[in-house]
Design a protein around this motif. Sequence first.
Motif, PDB file in Angstrom:
ATOM      1  N   LEU A  58       0.827  -1.203   0.000  1.00  0.00           N
ATOM      2  CA  LEU A  58       0.000   0.000   0.000  1.00  0.00           C
ATOM      3  C   LEU A  58       0.867   1.261   0.000  1.00  0.00           C
ATOM      4  O   LEU A  58       0.453   2.307   0.503  1.00  0.00           O
ATOM      5  N   ALA A  59       2.035   1.171  -0.595  1.00  0.00           N
ATOM      6  CA  ALA A  59       2.989   2.281  -0.537  1.00  0.00           C
ATOM      7  C   ALA A  59       2.431   3.576  -1.100  1.00  0.00           C
ATOM      8  O   ALA A  59       2.691   4.664  -0.574  1.00  0.00           O
ATOM      9  N   MET A  60       1.626   3.480  -2.160  1.00  0.00           N
ATOM     10  CA  MET A  60       1.112   4.689  -2.807  1.00  0.00           C
ATOM     11  C   MET A  60      -0.228   5.144  -2.230  1.00  0.00           C
ATOM     12  O   MET A  60      -0.837   6.093  -2.730  1.00  0.00           O
ATOM     13  N   ALA A  61      -0.678   4.491  -1.154  1.00  0.00           N
ATOM     14  CA  ALA A  61      -1.976   4.832  -0.582  1.00  0.00           C
ATOM     15  C   ALA A  61      -1.931   6.090   0.274  1.00  0.00           C
ATOM     16  O   ALA A  61      -2.947   6.757   0.445  1.00  0.00           O
ATOM     17  N   ASN A  62      -0.785   6.418   0.823  1.00  0.00           N
ATOM     18  CA  ASN A  62      -0.656   7.616   1.648  1.00  0.00           C
ATOM     19  C   ASN A  62      -0.538   8.830   0.736  1.00  0.00           C
ATOM     20  O   ASN A  62       0.507   9.086   0.146  1.00  0.00           O
ATOM     21  N   ARG A  63      -1.630   9.605   0.604  1.00  0.00           N
ATOM     22  CA  ARG A  63      -1.673  10.677  -0.378  1.00  0.00           C
ATOM     23  C   ARG A  63      -0.679  11.802  -0.069  1.00  0.00           C
ATOM     24  O   ARG A  63      -0.046  12.340  -0.985  1.00  0.00           O
ATOM     25  N   ILE A  64      -0.530  12.160   1.190  1.00  0.00           N
ATOM     26  CA  ILE A  64       0.400  13.246   1.508  1.00  0.00           C
ATOM     27  C   ILE A  64       1.826  12.834   1.193  1.00  0.00           C
ATOM     28  O   ILE A  64       2.603  13.606   0.615  1.00  0.00           O
ATOM     29  N   GLU A  65       2.194  11.598   1.516  1.00  0.00           N
ATOM     30  CA  GLU A  65       3.539  11.124   1.187  1.00  0.00           C
ATOM     31  C   GLU A  65       3.738  11.108  -0.321  1.00  0.00           C
ATOM     32  O   GLU A  65       4.802  11.505  -0.818  1.00  0.00           O
ATOM     33  N   LEU A  66       2.720  10.650  -1.071  1.00  0.00           N
ATOM     34  CA  LEU A  66       2.821  10.647  -2.529  1.00  0.00           C
ATOM     35  C   LEU A  66       3.003  12.063  -3.059  1.00  0.00           C
ATOM     36  O   LEU A  66       3.839  12.312  -3.931  1.00  0.00           O
ATOM     37  N   LEU A  67       2.221  13.017  -2.542  1.00  0.00           N
ATOM     38  CA  LEU A  67       2.334  14.398  -2.990  1.00  0.00           C
ATOM     39  C   LEU A  67       3.700  14.979  -2.663  1.00  0.00           C
ATOM     40  O   LEU A  67       4.290  15.726  -3.462  1.00  0.00           O
ATOM     41  N   GLU A  68       4.229  14.659  -1.505  1.00  0.00           N
ATOM     42  CA  GLU A  68       5.561  15.154  -1.132  1.00  0.00           C
ATOM     43  C   GLU A  68       6.631  14.600  -2.072  1.00  0.00           C
ATOM     44  O   GLU A  68       7.541  15.327  -2.501  1.00  0.00           O
ATOM     45  N   ARG A  69       6.513  13.319  -2.420  1.00  0.00           N
ATOM     46  CA  ARG A  69       7.461  12.726  -3.351  1.00  0.00           C
ATOM     47  C   ARG A  69       7.325  13.351  -4.740  1.00  0.00           C
ATOM     48  O   ARG A  69       8.325  13.612  -5.418  1.00  0.00           O
ATOM     49  N   LEU A  70       6.086  13.604  -5.154  1.00  0.00           N
ATOM     50  CA  LEU A  70       5.863  14.238  -6.455  1.00  0.00           C
ATOM     51  C   LEU A  70       6.418  15.653  -6.479  1.00  0.00           C
ATOM     52  O   LEU A  70       7.070  16.067  -7.451  1.00  0.00           O
ATOM     53  N   CYS A  71       6.159  16.422  -5.431  1.00  0.00           N
ATOM     54  CA  CYS A  71       6.663  17.798  -5.387  1.00  0.00           C
ATOM     55  C   CYS A  71       8.189  17.819  -5.392  1.00  0.00           C
ATOM     56  O   CYS A  71       8.801  18.678  -6.043  1.00  0.00           O
ATOM     57  N   LEU A  72       8.809  16.877  -4.696  1.00  0.00           N
ATOM     58  CA  LEU A  72      10.270  16.790  -4.716  1.00  0.00           C
ATOM     59  C   LEU A  72      10.755  16.466  -6.125  1.00  0.00           C
ATOM     60  O   LEU A  72      11.683  17.113  -6.641  1.00  0.00           O
ATOM     61  N   ALA A  73      10.129  15.484  -6.765  1.00  0.00           N
ATOM     62  CA  ALA A  73      10.538  15.112  -8.120  1.00  0.00           C
ATOM     63  C   ALA A  73      10.368  16.279  -9.089  1.00  0.00           C
ATOM     64  O   ALA A  73      11.250  16.575  -9.907  1.00  0.00           O
ATOM     65  N   LEU A  74       9.237  16.977  -8.994  1.00  0.00           N
ATOM     66  CA  LEU A  74       8.961  18.086  -9.902  1.00  0.00           C
ATOM     67  C   LEU A  74       9.891  19.271  -9.670  1.00  0.00           C
ATOM     68  O   LEU A  74      10.079  20.101 -10.568  1.00  0.00           O
ATOM     69  N   SER A  75      10.461  19.353  -8.486  1.00  0.00           N
ATOM     70  CA  SER A  75      11.361  20.472  -8.183  1.00  0.00           C
ATOM     71  C   SER A  75      12.777  20.258  -8.716  1.00  0.00           C
ATOM     72  O   SER A  75      13.572  21.203  -8.758  1.00  0.00           O
ATOM     73  N   ARG A  76      13.091  19.031  -9.144  1.00  0.00           N
ATOM     74  CA  ARG A  76      14.451  18.739  -9.593  1.00  0.00           C
ATOM     75  C   ARG A  76      14.661  19.275 -11.009  1.00  0.00           C
ATOM     76  O   ARG A  76      13.780  19.163 -11.868  1.00  0.00           O
ATOM     77  N   PRO A  77      15.817  19.854 -11.292  1.00  0.00           N
ATOM     78  CA  PRO A  77      16.095  20.361 -12.648  1.00  0.00           C
ATOM     79  C   PRO A  77      16.006  19.248 -13.679  1.00  0.00           C
ATOM     80  O   PRO A  77      16.477  18.127 -13.449  1.00  0.00           O
ATOM     81  N   GLY A  78      15.359  19.552 -14.801  1.00  0.00           N
ATOM     82  CA  GLY A  78      15.269  18.583 -15.885  1.00  0.00           C
ATOM     83  C   GLY A  78      13.995  17.773 -15.897  1.00  0.00           C
ATOM     84  O   GLY A  78      13.737  17.049 -16.860  1.00  0.00           O
ATOM     85  N   VAL A  79      13.174  17.873 -14.847  1.00  0.00           N
ATOM     86  CA  VAL A  79      11.887  17.173 -14.831  1.00  0.00           C
ATOM     87  C   VAL A  79      10.852  18.063 -15.515  1.00  0.00           C
ATOM     88  O   VAL A  79      10.630  19.200 -15.109  1.00  0.00           O
ATOM     89  N   ASP A  80      10.213  17.536 -16.554  1.00  0.00           N
ATOM     90  CA  ASP A  80       9.333  18.353 -17.385  1.00  0.00           C
ATOM     91  C   ASP A  80       7.893  18.408 -16.911  1.00  0.00           C
ATOM     92  O   ASP A  80       7.197  19.391 -17.176  1.00  0.00           O
ATOM     93  N   GLY A  81       7.409  17.342 -16.251  1.00  0.00           N
ATOM     94  CA  GLY A  81       6.013  17.383 -15.868  1.00  0.00           C
ATOM     95  C   GLY A  81       5.544  16.123 -15.186  1.00  0.00           C
ATOM     96  O   GLY A  81       6.347  15.303 -14.722  1.00  0.00           O
ATOM     97  N   VAL A  82       4.225  15.952 -15.147  1.00  0.00           N
ATOM     98  CA  VAL A  82       3.620  14.869 -14.379  1.00  0.00           C
ATOM     99  C   VAL A  82       2.420  14.306 -15.125  1.00  0.00           C
ATOM    100  O   VAL A  82       1.712  15.028 -15.833  1.00  0.00           O
ATOM    101  N   LEU A  83       2.196  13.013 -14.942  1.00  0.00           N
ATOM    102  CA  LEU A  83       1.029  12.298 -15.466  1.00  0.00           C
ATOM    103  C   LEU A  83       0.253  11.745 -14.282  1.00  0.00           C
ATOM    104  O   LEU A  83       0.809  11.009 -13.456  1.00  0.00           O
ATOM    105  N   ALA A  84      -1.032  12.095 -14.186  1.00  0.00           N
ATOM    106  CA  ALA A  84      -1.824  11.613 -13.059  1.00  0.00           C
ATOM    107  C   ALA A  84      -3.307  11.767 -13.362  1.00  0.00           C
ATOM    108  O   ALA A  84      -3.703  12.325 -14.388  1.00  0.00           O
ATOM    109  N   THR A  85      -4.128  11.278 -12.443  1.00  0.00           N
ATOM    110  CA  THR A  85      -5.576  11.424 -12.534  1.00  0.00           C
ATOM    111  C   THR A  85      -5.990  12.768 -11.944  1.00  0.00           C
ATOM    112  O   THR A  85      -5.189  13.487 -11.354  1.00  0.00           O
ATOM    113  N   ALA A  86      -7.277  13.088 -12.108  1.00  0.00           N
ATOM    114  CA  ALA A  86      -7.769  14.409 -11.735  1.00  0.00           C
ATOM    115  C   ALA A  86      -7.489  14.746 -10.275  1.00  0.00           C
ATOM    116  O   ALA A  86      -7.067  15.870  -9.962  1.00  0.00           O
ATOM    117  N   ASP A  87      -7.721  13.800  -9.358  1.00  0.00           N
ATOM    118  CA  ASP A  87      -7.562  14.110  -7.933  1.00  0.00           C
ATOM    119  C   ASP A  87      -6.135  14.503  -7.591  1.00  0.00           C
ATOM    120  O   ASP A  87      -5.891  15.471  -6.860  1.00  0.00           O
TER     121      ASP A  87
END
Length: 304
Positions: A58-87
């Motif tokens: 259930l690693a991806m079930a914790n939404r805040i942890e997932l969002l924190e990981r996504l925000c970290l990834a998106l903040s790194r130089p060279g990352v262009d964007g994200v693919l996800a569902t509406a929520d």
Amino acid sequence: MSIRVSDIVTLRARHPEAVGEAAARRVRRPLIGESGGLLIVAADHPARGALAAGGGRLAMANRIELLERLCLALSRPGVDGVLATADVLEDLLLLGALEGKVVVGSMNRGGLAGSAFEMDDRFTGHRAEDLARLNFDAGKLLLRIDYDDPGSLSTLHAAARAIDAMADRRLPVFVEPFISRRVAGRVRNDLSPEAVTTSIAVASGLGGTSAYTWLKVPVTEDPEAMATVLETSTLPAVLLGGEVDEDQDALYERWRQALRLPTVQGMVVGRSLLYPADGDVAAAVDTAVGLLKNPRPTAGDRRP
């Protein structure tokens, strides 16, 4: 980045219009930037009930942890964007994490992982009109074809009409095709060169135009066969990251080889970057960026 769930919930509960307002004022960018290669972080797995990553069921079930990981990834130089569902995308919008990023909406999540109807990939996510209304940049659809399942014809038909709807709005759509089958009751994707070649040929011909169609393809079981496999189509392609691999170095090498091929324009990677085996999201993302910027062989390297 520390995220408070109360802040997001308060906005959603009291000011749901904040999502549309954030989407309207978001700073956009071209799909392909000046640097060329495209690196998109994928996080559309939870909506299909696929919550496992890196050994955690259930690693991806914790939404805040997932969002924190996504925000970290998106903040790194060279990352262009994200693919996800509406929520997920709307949470990121409210956090201001999508400014100047490519935003790709996931369109069909109906085939829930492990269900009796898993192969029925109905379009339960973003529609073309939703992506246009929200000023998002592209869409993605999953196309699994089981030759023993008559329902795959419905999936093909729905995918073709979604491609048409995206093209009508001049929005790129990433098609992720597989030849799949049930083995001992579980859906398995065939990653043999022949199967991946066939899936690419079928996906490339869907819809009334392929002008806005991209392919999202896995690296085959035999990495050296990728060059022949990708000769099947002239459509631009991005590599599918796949599952978390305990041998991360071997995974990176497979990506590096495939990134040399002329139709490959980048990568769309999810759990391998967000939940790497060693837990270091920033390092995993930076390594992927490095592969993307330097895919060509150095002295002593062999082409696949």
